[in-house]
Scaffold this motif. Structure first.
Motif, PDB file in Angstrom:
ATOM      1  N   ARG A 118      -2.682  39.441  25.772  1.00 50.59           N
ATOM      2  CA  ARG A 118      -3.394  40.667  25.406  1.00 50.59           C
ATOM      3  C   ARG A 118      -4.679  40.755  26.227  1.00 50.59           C
ATOM      4  O   ARG A 118      -5.357  39.749  26.406  1.00 50.59           O
ATOM      5  CB  ARG A 118      -3.744  40.585  23.925  1.00 50.59           C
ATOM      6  CG  ARG A 118      -4.698  41.631  23.472  1.00 50.59           C
ATOM      7  CD  ARG A 118      -5.798  41.014  22.639  1.00 50.59           C
ATOM      8  NE  ARG A 118      -6.731  42.036  22.233  1.00 50.59           N
ATOM      9  CZ  ARG A 118      -7.472  41.975  21.135  1.00 50.59           C
ATOM     10  NH1 ARG A 118      -7.364  40.952  20.321  1.00 50.59           N
ATOM     11  NH2 ARG A 118      -8.321  42.916  20.873  1.00 50.59           N
ATOM     12  N   VAL A 119      -4.976  41.951  26.742  1.00 49.10           N
ATOM     13  CA  VAL A 119      -6.276  42.137  27.402  1.00 49.10           C
ATOM     14  C   VAL A 119      -6.943  43.425  26.923  1.00 49.10           C
ATOM     15  O   VAL A 119      -6.273  44.376  26.536  1.00 49.10           O
ATOM     16  CB  VAL A 119      -6.185  42.174  28.954  1.00 49.10           C
ATOM     17  CG1 VAL A 119      -5.713  40.861  29.519  1.00 49.10           C
ATOM     18  CG2 VAL A 119      -5.299  43.300  29.444  1.00 49.10           C
ATOM     19  N   GLU A 120      -8.273  43.406  26.965  1.00 48.31           N
ATOM     20  CA  GLU A 120      -9.092  44.575  26.637  1.00 48.31           C
ATOM     21  C   GLU A 120      -9.642  45.086  27.953  1.00 48.31           C
ATOM     22  O   GLU A 120     -10.405  44.375  28.620  1.00 48.31           O
ATOM     23  CB  GLU A 120     -10.283  44.150  25.771  1.00 48.31           C
ATOM     24  CG  GLU A 120      -9.970  43.749  24.375  1.00 48.31           C
ATOM     25  CD  GLU A 120      -9.692  44.951  23.473  1.00 48.31           C
ATOM     26  OE1 GLU A 120     -10.391  45.977  23.583  1.00 48.31           O
ATOM     27  OE2 GLU A 120      -8.755  44.853  22.679  1.00 48.31           O
ATOM     28  N   MET A 121      -9.275  46.296  28.339  1.00 51.31           N
ATOM     29  CA  MET A 121      -9.765  46.814  29.624  1.00 51.31           C
ATOM     30  C   MET A 121     -11.290  46.848  29.690  1.00 51.31           C
ATOM     31  O   MET A 121     -11.882  46.430  30.673  1.00 51.31           O
ATOM     32  CB  MET A 121      -9.235  48.230  29.839  1.00 51.31           C
ATOM     33  CG  MET A 121      -7.911  48.256  30.538  1.00 51.31           C
ATOM     34  SD  MET A 121      -7.457  49.940  30.905  1.00 51.31           S
ATOM     35  CE  MET A 121      -8.625  50.321  32.205  1.00 51.31           C
ATOM     36  N   ASP A 122     -11.907  47.362  28.628  1.00 49.93           N
ATOM     37  CA  ASP A 122     -13.380  47.436  28.627  1.00 49.93           C
ATOM     38  C   ASP A 122     -13.987  46.049  28.831  1.00 49.93           C
ATOM     39  O   ASP A 122     -14.935  45.874  29.589  1.00 49.93           O
ATOM     40  CB  ASP A 122     -13.890  48.016  27.293  1.00 49.93           C
ATOM     41  CG  ASP A 122     -13.866  49.546  27.292  1.00 49.93           C
ATOM     42  OD1 ASP A 122     -13.520  50.133  28.330  1.00 49.93           O
ATOM     43  OD2 ASP A 122     -14.198  50.139  26.249  1.00 49.93           O
ATOM     44  N   GLN A 123     -13.404  45.078  28.144  1.00 47.37           N
ATOM     45  CA  GLN A 123     -13.907  43.708  28.221  1.00 47.37           C
ATOM     46  C   GLN A 123     -13.767  43.147  29.636  1.00 47.37           C
ATOM     47  O   GLN A 123     -14.675  42.481  30.153  1.00 47.37           O
ATOM     48  CB  GLN A 123     -13.123  42.853  27.204  1.00 47.37           C
ATOM     49  CG  GLN A 123     -13.765  41.542  26.823  1.00 47.37           C
ATOM     50  CD  GLN A 123     -15.209  41.706  26.377  1.00 47.37           C
ATOM     51  OE1 GLN A 123     -15.554  42.683  25.721  1.00 47.37           O
ATOM     52  NE2 GLN A 123     -16.055  40.775  26.779  1.00 47.37           N
ATOM     53  N   MET A 124     -12.620  43.461  30.282  1.00 48.89           N
ATOM     54  CA  MET A 124     -12.407  42.995  31.658  1.00 48.89           C
ATOM     55  C   MET A 124     -13.502  43.555  32.573  1.00 48.89           C
ATOM     56  O   MET A 124     -14.044  42.865  33.424  1.00 48.89           O
ATOM     57  CB  MET A 124     -11.044  43.465  32.182  1.00 48.89           C
ATOM     58  CG  MET A 124      -9.871  42.685  31.643  1.00 48.89           C
ATOM     59  SD  MET A 124      -8.296  43.375  32.237  1.00 48.89           S
ATOM     60  CE  MET A 124      -8.228  42.754  33.926  1.00 48.89           C
ATOM     61  N   SER A 150      -9.724  52.545  36.996  1.00 50.00           N
ATOM     62  CA  SER A 150      -8.520  52.665  37.840  1.00 50.00           C
ATOM     63  C   SER A 150      -8.243  51.341  38.551  1.00 50.00           C
ATOM     64  O   SER A 150      -7.089  50.899  38.625  1.00 50.00           O
ATOM     65  CB  SER A 150      -8.708  53.767  38.887  1.00 50.00           C
ATOM     66  OG  SER A 150      -8.886  54.999  38.240  1.00 50.00           O
ATOM     67  N   ASN A 151      -9.310  50.694  39.056  1.00 50.36           N
ATOM     68  CA  ASN A 151      -9.113  49.416  39.746  1.00 50.36           C
ATOM     69  C   ASN A 151      -8.561  48.355  38.792  1.00 50.36           C
ATOM     70  O   ASN A 151      -7.723  47.534  39.181  1.00 50.36           O
ATOM     71  CB  ASN A 151     -10.431  48.915  40.352  1.00 50.36           C
ATOM     72  CG  ASN A 151     -10.895  49.817  41.477  1.00 50.36           C
ATOM     73  OD1 ASN A 151     -10.089  50.556  42.050  1.00 50.36           O
ATOM     74  ND2 ASN A 151     -12.184  49.785  41.777  1.00 50.36           N
ATOM     75  N   THR A 152      -9.026  48.405  37.564  1.00 49.04           N
ATOM     76  CA  THR A 152      -8.544  47.429  36.577  1.00 49.04           C
ATOM     77  C   THR A 152      -7.056  47.642  36.324  1.00 49.04           C
ATOM     78  O   THR A 152      -6.278  46.680  36.225  1.00 49.04           O
ATOM     79  CB  THR A 152      -9.336  47.572  35.256  1.00 49.04           C
ATOM     80  OG1 THR A 152     -10.718  47.526  35.564  1.00 49.04           O
ATOM     81  CG2 THR A 152      -8.997  46.475  34.272  1.00 49.04           C
ATOM     82  N   LEU A 153      -6.640  48.900  36.234  1.00 45.17           N
ATOM     83  CA  LEU A 153      -5.218  49.179  35.994  1.00 45.17           C
ATOM     84  C   LEU A 153      -4.359  48.692  37.156  1.00 45.17           C
ATOM     85  O   LEU A 153      -3.262  48.168  36.952  1.00 45.17           O
ATOM     86  CB  LEU A 153      -4.995  50.680  35.783  1.00 45.17           C
ATOM     87  CG  LEU A 153      -5.468  51.236  34.448  1.00 45.17           C
ATOM     88  CD1 LEU A 153      -5.304  52.747  34.406  1.00 45.17           C
ATOM     89  CD2 LEU A 153      -4.699  50.599  33.286  1.00 45.17           C
ATOM     90  N   ILE A 154      -4.871  48.837  38.362  1.00 38.66           N
ATOM     91  CA  ILE A 154      -4.114  48.368  39.536  1.00 38.66           C
ATOM     92  C   ILE A 154      -3.966  46.845  39.449  1.00 38.66           C
ATOM     93  O   ILE A 154      -2.886  46.292  39.678  1.00 38.66           O
ATOM     94  CB  ILE A 154      -4.803  48.813  40.850  1.00 38.66           C
ATOM     95  CG1 ILE A 154      -4.704  50.335  40.977  1.00 38.66           C
ATOM     96  CG2 ILE A 154      -4.195  48.119  42.073  1.00 38.66           C
ATOM     97  CD1 ILE A 154      -5.539  50.964  42.063  1.00 38.66           C
TER      98      ILE A 154
END
Ligand code: S3P
Length: 265
Positions: A118-124, A150-154
């Motif tokens: 599990r990951v939290e995008m905001d946290q990343m 967007s970079n995180t999603l990539i």
């Protein structure tokens, strides 16, 4: 020395039996999942797990190694969940929805129930930038933050079988939908503005709501985003009045249904 070698050989023989039996047991787990999938009965059955633990405890009775064996069974069950998730979802699950829709809570519960990552995008983003979301907005502005999203999603495309709790505004950029759909399914969580307000009213790290913490603003922004959320969602689950277990079960069954229909096509 001969004696210790002989004991080691006996241990090795036990390991062979354990490996063989574990593989058989895991095969049965796969059979159960295939059955649940085909018949549509609930995947998560906490009551059954409780029954199983009670049966084990009864079997172990006054076994000298009861504590240790029960501990090993915890790992066996944990890995059964992992096998289950692998055969159900070989993709990432992106949870989207408005702030306070329950993405993080549901992600945590799904992780525990399915033993997926599990990951939290905001946290990343916070960890990578070494700044809070509010600091990023204040210092560099929203457009900069959206680029980071967007970079995180990539980056996340490299992962498999991960539950991703997305920032609430992530779908507003068209390209992000493609990033998510590459190896994932998108699950939209919804809630009424009043419910959202109750859940987020004490939060201070949601810059979009700073100075706008009221039902009216939430409702207006939600309306602006609604079409976009609905357009990108593969499945939608309304969260009002439901507990987190019910929400997880609904997500799982809707995803399975979706996968079954796309397999048929
Ligand atoms: C935002 C939602 C927040 C965070 C940022 C912007 C939005 O995430 O990404 O404050 O635009 O809706 P949560 O939905 O997890 O609060």
């Amino acid at each position: 020395m001969d004696k210790i070698n002989a004991i080691r050989e006996k241990i090795g023989a036990c390991d062979d039996i354990i490996i063989e039996q574990l593989a058989i047991r895991m095969g049965h787990i796969q059979e159960i999942i295939a059955y649940k999938k085909a018949t549509g009965i609930p995947i998560l059955q906490p009551e059954q797990e409780k029954k199983q633990t009670a049966a084990l405890e009864a079997k172990l009775g006054d076994n000298e190694f009861e504590e240790e064996i029960l501990d090993i069974f915890k790992y066996i069950v944990k890995n059964s969940r992992r096998i289950q998730a692998k055969s159900l979802f070989d993709y990432n699950i992106f949870l989207i929805g408005f702030m306070g829709a329950g993405k993080s809570t549901v992600a945590g519960e799904l992780k525990a129930k399915l033993e997926m990552d599990r990951v939290e995008m905001d946290q990343m983003i916070v960890e990578k930038q070494g700044m809070s979301i509010s600091e990023i907005f204040d210092e560099y502005g929203e457009a900069y933050f959206r680029n980071l999203e967007s970079n995180t999603l990539i980056e996340l495309q490299k992962r498999k079988q991960t539950i991703v709790s997305c920032g609430g505004g992530v779908v507003m950029r068209e390209e992000n939908q493609d990033h998510m759909k590459k190896n994932g399914r998108i699950v939209l969580l919804t809630a009424k503005p009043e419910t959202i307000y109750e859940r987020v009213k004490d939060s201070t790290d949601r810059p979009i709501l700073n100075g706008n913490m009221n039902v009216e603003f939430i409702s207006e922004l939600m309306e602006k985003r609604r079409a976009r959320y609905e357009e990108v969602a593969d499945v939608t689950v309304a969260t009002d009045g439901k507990n987190v277990t019910q929400i997880c079960e609904e997500i799982i069954s809707k995803l399975i249904k979706l996968d079954n229909t796309s397999e048929e096509e």
